[in-house]
Design a protein around this motif. Structure first.
Motif, PDB file in Angstrom:
ATOM      1  N   ASN A  58      93.397   5.325  15.288  1.00  0.00           N
ATOM      2  CA  ASN A  58      94.745   4.777  15.143  1.00  0.00           C
ATOM      3  C   ASN A  58      95.126   3.871  16.307  1.00  0.00           C
ATOM      4  N   SER A 127      96.858  -8.320   7.569  1.00  0.00           N
ATOM      5  CA  SER A 127      98.257  -7.939   7.346  1.00  0.00           C
ATOM      6  C   SER A 127      98.533  -7.719   5.860  1.00  0.00           C
ATOM      7  N   GLN A 160      98.674   0.847   3.263  1.00  0.00           N
ATOM      8  CA  GLN A 160      98.140   0.099   4.404  1.00  0.00           C
ATOM      9  C   GLN A 160      97.424   1.104   5.315  1.00  0.00           C
ATOM     10  N   ASP A 162      96.247   3.183   8.505  1.00  0.00           N
ATOM     11  CA  ASP A 162      97.018   3.561   9.695  1.00  0.00           C
ATOM     12  C   ASP A 162      96.666   2.685  10.888  1.00  0.00           C
ATOM     13  N   ASP A 163      95.418   2.155  10.931  1.00  0.00           N
ATOM     14  CA  ASP A 163      95.017   1.350  12.093  1.00  0.00           C
ATOM     15  C   ASP A 163      95.161  -0.148  11.829  1.00  0.00           C
ATOM     16  N   ASP A 164      95.899  -0.531  10.781  1.00  0.00           N
ATOM     17  CA  ASP A 164      96.137  -1.955  10.527  1.00  0.00           C
ATOM     18  C   ASP A 164      97.492  -2.412  11.071  1.00  0.00           C
ATOM     19  N   THR A 165      98.035  -1.705  12.058  1.00  0.00           N
ATOM     20  CA  THR A 165      99.264  -2.175  12.711  1.00  0.00           C
ATOM     21  C   THR A 165      98.904  -3.354  13.621  1.00  0.00           C
ATOM     22  N   PRO A 166      99.847  -4.287  13.892  1.00  0.00           N
ATOM     23  CA  PRO A 166      99.501  -5.473  14.693  1.00  0.00           C
ATOM     24  C   PRO A 166      98.862  -5.128  16.050  1.00  0.00           C
ATOM     25  N   ASP A 167      99.409  -4.108  16.769  1.00  0.00           N
ATOM     26  CA  ASP A 167      98.843  -3.771  18.093  1.00  0.00           C
ATOM     27  C   ASP A 167      97.400  -3.302  17.971  1.00  0.00           C
TER      28      ASP A 167
END
Ligand code: AMP
Length: 219
Positions: A58, A127, A160, A162-167
């Motif tokens: 994550n 994204s 989506q 869990d590890d596809d957040t921008p950060d």
């Protein structure tokens, strides 16, 4: 008759490795071995490995080479992979893993493919990336899509990652550039690297991959 293959597919997150590996796996009738899928299954099952992996994944970080080499060694020992071959997706990711893989394999790799898509384009793709929580099928969301949907293949929830957040995505792309892209010269020096353009319709990308594999002496 279609021969099996022994392949490694490199490429940035979002380059389309997952989609193309499923297609190549059907085409060459060899297992698609995705370390990311194996780790996500362990997280879902709540195994000891899954408990270690979840947090690291994550955050966008990498698991240790020692853990990953152990997992892949065990998987490659299974009869389906030791026969016709395999497609490795997401491994190796460091030069240490690549060296360990060389020591594990009894027969050399046929080819290592760098599925090349520029960083700006993969950021856009990630994204909109959605994945089925149950069977792992990949989808691409458009602006008008509802936030969640049901998988066409298995009826599971499409979400989506869990590890596809921008950060986390930016961290993974930085790690790819610093730790994984050195594998391109590592395998080029061994004369088994092919760079394939991953931009365009998935059918066209698959055609390019099959041509590159045939040119390397496998068909
Ligand atoms: P992927 O689906 O290949 O993007 O993998 C998802 C996550 O699993 C990565 O961001 C890492 O945290 C972890 N992972 C997968 N394969 C490896 C590997 N070969 N070495 C270290 N970590 C890995």
């Amino acid at each position: 008759m279609i021969h099996g293959v022994r392949l490694v597919i490199l490429g940035r997150q979002g380059a389309g490795k997952g989609t193309q590996c499923v297609r190549l796996s059907n085409h060459y009738v060899v297992p698609h071995i995705s370390t990311g899928d194996m780790l996500r299954a362990a997280v879902k099952e709540g195994t000891p490995l899954g408990r270690v992996a979840g947090e690291i994944m994550n955050s966008g970080g990498l698991l240790s080479d020692e853990i990953m080499v152990g997992i892949v060694r065990e998987r490659l020992d299974q009869p389906d992979a030791s026969g016709r071959g395999f497609i490795l997706d997401g491994f190796p990711r460091t030069v240490g893993q690549a060296e360990a893989l060389g020591a594990i394999l009894e027969q050399p790799l046929d080819l290592v493919i760098d599925l090349d898509v520029p960083r700006e384009l993969v950021l856009e793709r990630i994204s909109s990336r959605r994945v089925c929580r149950d069977c792992g099928a990949n989808y691409s969301a458009t602006k008008n899509d509802p936030v969640s949907r049901i998988c066409d293949r298995c009826g599971g929830d499409v979400v989506q990652r869990d590890d596809d957040t921008p950060d986390a995505v930016n961290k993974r792309l930085d790690i790819y550039d610093s730790q994984t892209s050195p594998l391109i010269s590592f395998y080029n020096a061994q004369g088994i690297l092919a760079v394939v353009n991953g931009v365009g319709h998935p059918d066209h990308v698959l055609d390019r991959l099959v041509v590159a594999i045939a040119a390397a002496g496998r068909s």
